[in-house]
Write a protein that holds these residues in place. Structure first.
Motif, PDB file in Angstrom:
ATOM      1  N   VAL A 228      -5.846  -7.793   4.057  1.00 40.09           N
ATOM      2  CA  VAL A 228      -6.080  -6.349   3.970  1.00 40.09           C
ATOM      3  C   VAL A 228      -4.793  -5.697   3.478  1.00 40.09           C
ATOM      4  CG1 VAL A 228      -7.845  -6.278   5.777  1.00 40.09           C
ATOM      5  CG2 VAL A 228      -5.429  -6.040   6.403  1.00 40.09           C
ATOM      6  N   LYS A 229      -4.900  -4.434   3.125  1.00 44.48           N
ATOM      7  CA  LYS A 229      -3.736  -3.710   2.622  1.00 44.48           C
ATOM      8  C   LYS A 229      -2.605  -3.705   3.650  1.00 44.48           C
ATOM      9  CE  LYS A 229      -4.261   0.745   1.841  1.00 44.48           C
ATOM     10  NZ  LYS A 229      -5.705   0.735   1.949  1.00 44.48           N
ATOM     11  N   SER A 230      -1.367  -3.707   3.171  1.00 42.59           N
ATOM     12  CA  SER A 230      -0.196  -3.720   4.040  1.00 42.59           C
ATOM     13  C   SER A 230      -0.290  -2.655   5.131  1.00 42.59           C
ATOM     14  CB  SER A 230       1.072  -3.466   3.213  1.00 42.59           C
ATOM     15  OG  SER A 230       2.177  -3.219   4.050  1.00 42.59           O
ATOM     16  N   MET A 231       0.053  -3.045   6.360  1.00 43.08           N
ATOM     17  CA  MET A 231       0.058  -2.103   7.469  1.00 43.08           C
ATOM     18  C   MET A 231       1.079  -0.991   7.278  1.00 43.08           C
ATOM     19  SD  MET A 231       2.029  -4.459  10.333  1.00 43.08           S
ATOM     20  CE  MET A 231       2.388  -3.138  11.469  1.00 43.08           C
ATOM     21  N   LEU A 232       2.003  -1.159   6.318  1.00 39.01           N
ATOM     22  CA  LEU A 232       3.044  -0.154   6.090  1.00 39.01           C
ATOM     23  C   LEU A 232       2.786   0.707   4.853  1.00 39.01           C
ATOM     24  CD1 LEU A 232       6.109  -2.374   6.993  1.00 39.01           C
ATOM     25  CD2 LEU A 232       5.266  -0.399   8.267  1.00 39.01           C
ATOM     26  N   PRO A 240      -2.169  11.216  -2.442  1.00 40.22           N
ATOM     27  CA  PRO A 240      -3.429  11.948  -2.451  1.00 40.22           C
ATOM     28  C   PRO A 240      -4.606  11.081  -2.014  1.00 40.22           C
ATOM     29  CG  PRO A 240      -2.200  12.304  -4.496  1.00 40.22           C
ATOM     30  CD  PRO A 240      -1.518  11.195  -3.769  1.00 40.22           C
ATOM     31  N   VAL A 241      -5.555  11.694  -1.345  1.00 40.32           N
ATOM     32  CA  VAL A 241      -6.794  11.029  -0.942  1.00 40.32           C
ATOM     33  C   VAL A 241      -7.925  11.528  -1.831  1.00 40.32           C
ATOM     34  CG1 VAL A 241      -8.510  10.794   0.894  1.00 40.32           C
ATOM     35  CG2 VAL A 241      -6.062  10.707   1.447  1.00 40.32           C
ATOM     36  N   ALA A 248     -11.394   2.478   1.725  1.00 36.06           N
ATOM     37  CA  ALA A 248     -10.458   1.387   1.433  1.00 36.06           C
ATOM     38  C   ALA A 248      -9.555   1.709   0.249  1.00 36.06           C
ATOM     39  CB  ALA A 248     -11.221   0.093   1.158  1.00 36.06           C
ATOM     40  N   LEU A 249     -10.015   2.607  -0.644  1.00 36.45           N
ATOM     41  CA  LEU A 249      -9.243   2.958  -1.831  1.00 36.45           C
ATOM     42  C   LEU A 249      -8.400   4.215  -1.647  1.00 36.45           C
ATOM     43  CD1 LEU A 249     -11.946   2.250  -4.571  1.00 36.45           C
ATOM     44  CD2 LEU A 249     -10.013   0.803  -3.928  1.00 36.45           C
ATOM     45  N   ILE A 264      -3.302   8.318 -14.289  1.00 38.65           N
ATOM     46  CA  ILE A 264      -4.376   7.850 -13.424  1.00 38.65           C
ATOM     47  C   ILE A 264      -3.964   6.515 -12.822  1.00 38.65           C
ATOM     48  CG2 ILE A 264      -6.816   7.212 -13.277  1.00 38.65           C
ATOM     49  CD1 ILE A 264      -7.255   8.921 -15.829  1.00 38.65           C
ATOM     50  N   VAL A 265      -3.881   6.475 -11.493  1.00 34.53           N
ATOM     51  CA  VAL A 265      -3.490   5.264 -10.765  1.00 34.53           C
ATOM     52  C   VAL A 265      -4.761   4.587 -10.244  1.00 34.53           C
ATOM     53  CG1 VAL A 265      -2.198   4.355  -8.802  1.00 34.53           C
ATOM     54  CG2 VAL A 265      -1.309   6.318 -10.090  1.00 34.53           C
ATOM     55  N   LEU A 266      -4.941   3.320 -10.601  1.00 31.87           N
ATOM     56  CA  LEU A 266      -6.091   2.548 -10.148  1.00 31.87           C
ATOM     57  C   LEU A 266      -5.640   1.407  -9.242  1.00 31.87           C
ATOM     58  CD1 LEU A 266      -8.103   2.320 -13.507  1.00 31.87           C
ATOM     59  CD2 LEU A 266      -8.388   3.988 -11.653  1.00 31.87           C
ATOM     60  N   ASN A 267      -6.588   0.828  -8.534  1.00 36.89           N
ATOM     61  CA  ASN A 267      -6.332  -0.298  -7.639  1.00 36.89           C
ATOM     62  C   ASN A 267      -7.106  -1.498  -8.174  1.00 36.89           C
ATOM     63  OD1 ASN A 267      -6.251  -2.188  -5.563  1.00 36.89           O
ATOM     64  ND2 ASN A 267      -6.421  -0.664  -3.940  1.00 36.89           N
ATOM     65  N   SER A 268      -6.401  -2.443  -8.782  1.00 41.42           N
ATOM     66  CA  SER A 268      -7.070  -3.595  -9.378  1.00 41.42           C
ATOM     67  C   SER A 268      -7.237  -4.750  -8.401  1.00 41.42           C
ATOM     68  CB  SER A 268      -6.299  -4.075 -10.613  1.00 41.42           C
ATOM     69  OG  SER A 268      -4.949  -4.379 -10.291  1.00 41.42           O
ATOM     70  N   ASN A 269      -6.966  -4.502  -7.114  1.00 40.27           N
ATOM     71  CA  ASN A 269      -7.068  -5.545  -6.099  1.00 40.27           C
ATOM     72  C   ASN A 269      -8.442  -5.617  -5.446  1.00 40.27           C
ATOM     73  OD1 ASN A 269      -4.040  -6.348  -5.723  1.00 40.27           O
ATOM     74  ND2 ASN A 269      -4.064  -4.114  -5.719  1.00 40.27           N
TER      75      ASN A 269
END
Length: 456
Positions: A228-232, A240-241, A248-249, A264-269
């Protein structure tokens, strides 16, 4: 209000965590700059809404700090500028580091404050602290203008390994090269092990005050995940949300509009397909003259790695073509490659005119070889390579000025290695690229000094 956050971690990671904690014994093994104290550290400035009127700042203290505030004032030449400072209450949360790797420090506190109603195009000074005796220094930043105006920014590929020792010189040389850069973009894999607090300590120390002065745009890489994504990640970056996206994103996919440029920042994970509608909506929305899309895993992988489901890869790439994206900035493959694609004709075939600049880059010491023939295999998609390098640490400076965007790639020593200029007719969208590649040999493993990767 304070809350204690305790994060579940996968069984395999838990075993590794307990082993690391047993090895450390107590935090006498930690260095002073790894340990939280009542004094603010790990100060990081981020965008949070309109860059002309807002910023967010995040910092860390030990658990003795019960409440936190930030102060901000218009920066003046005289030392009494702080008499006009406005105080902003911070949100505080407690993080249990007993679940992190390589630390037995226990609980620490992260604080975040959002500066609002700032004046556009204005130099501000801010500080963070407990509101009494424990303060940071005063740190300056400039808000964006409301209108398109010239500016530059820095782009880093993976830092990831040996960060304090070998990445620090890269971020510091970047500052020497472009001291007036408006922000710094980190394209993922900031560290190697997502929950290793000691590695995050290295990353923050390597950048020092630059993290607090340059507004940062952090991107998640695969090494920001440990199942999962880093706890930190969320505690130390206030981002921004985007409420339209799955939770999750949140704080990993977001958009910044800065003086006529849309980033534009994307999450490729993870959840790549769920980001398609968001990406298209951001590219369709008017209000920008230049476009930058950034994420970690390269669309045209120099190593030929299958980073995406092929359908997802084609969907992202098709949107970049459809909306004439100017820059796609990536990391992950630990080499340097600058390529480009042409305009895609209505029948789906590549034309002859320039359309999008694609870059894969690396700023840290971990280096990979480019797979033989891999870049040439993308020719059917219209992709061509203009410049590549191996076994070299890089940073990039991108300057936006009206109808021209200048791209420059520098080595860790500040030597110019690659350059190009994009000229764009904003009325028609037509573009052309002018190559400015220096007359220097391509950097390879054969003509550079071998570096031992045993410690990576």
């Amino acid at each position: 209000m304070r809350t204690t956050i305790r994060f579940p971690i996968p069984a395999l990671l838990l075993a590794f965590t307990l082993s690391a904690a047993a090895h450390n014994g107590d935090h006498q093994d930690l260095r002073h700059w790894e340990l939280a104290s009542p004094d603010p550290d790990r100060i990081f400035l981020t965008f949070h809404g309109d860059p002309a009127t807002r910023r967010a700042v995040t910092w860390r203290t030990d658990a003795s700090v019960k409440g936190a505030v930030a102060e901000i004032a218009v920066a003046l030449g005289e030392p009494g500028f702080d008499q006009m400072a406005e105080r902003v209450e911070a949100k505080t949360e407690t993080i249990d580091l007993s679940k992190a790797l390589d630390t037995t420090q226990g609980e620490v506190r992260y604080h975040s404050a959002i500066f609002q109603n700032l004046r556009p195009g204005t130099l501000y000074a801010y500080r963070v602290g407990d509101g009494d005796k424990r303060w940071s220094e005063w740190i300056q930043f400039r808000t964006a203008s409301k209108e398109p105006r010239p500016f530059s920014f820095i782009y880093f590929g993976d830092a990831q390994n040996d960060v304090l020792s070998r990445w620090s010189r890269v971020i510091r040389m970047a500052h020497q090269t472009a001291p007036d850069a408006a922000f710094a973009l980190h394209a993922g894999d900031l560290i190697d092990r997502a929950n290793a607090d000691t590695e995050w300590a290295e990353w923050f120390k390597a950048g020092g005050y630059l993290h607090a002065q340059w507004t940062g745009i952090p991107v998640t890489g695969n090494h920001e995940y440990a199942g999962v994504k880093s706890m930190l990640w969320r505690p130390q970056f206030t981002l921004p949300v985007e409420s339209s996206l799955p939770q999750a994103l949140h704080e990993t996919v977001y958009t910044v509009d800065y003086q006529g440029v849309r980033i534009i920042v994307l999450n490729s994970n993870e959840k790549v397909s769920e980001q398609v509608a968001y990406l298209e909506a951001q590219l369709k929305k008017p209000g920008y003259r230049w476009s930058v899309v950034t994420f970690h895993h390269p669309i045209f992988s120099p190593m030929g790695r299958k980073n995406y489901d092929e359908q997802d890869r084609q969907k992202w790439k098709a949107l970049f073509a459809k909306h004439k994206v100017d820059f796609v900035l990536q990391g992950h493959d630990h080499s340097y490659v600058r390529g480009q694609v042409p305009v895609i004709d209505n029948d789906g075939t590549p034309g002859s005119d320039f359309q999008t600049l694609y870059v894969t880059s690396v700023s840290g010491p971990k280096q990979y070889k480019i797979k033989q023939g891999q870049l040439e295999s993308y020719a059917s998609e219209g992709y061509t390579t203009q410049r590549k390098a191996r076994n070299t640490q890089f940073f990039q400076v991108i300057e936006i000025d009206g109808d021209r965007a200048s791209y420059k790639a520098y080595t860790a020593t500040g030597a110019l290695y690659d350059a190009a200029v994009i000229e764009k007719n904003h009325a028609t969208g037509e573009k052309k690229i002018i190559q400015r590649i220096p007359h220097t040999d391509e950097r390879t493993y054969e003509n550079t000094v071998k570096y031992s990767t045993q410690n990576l």
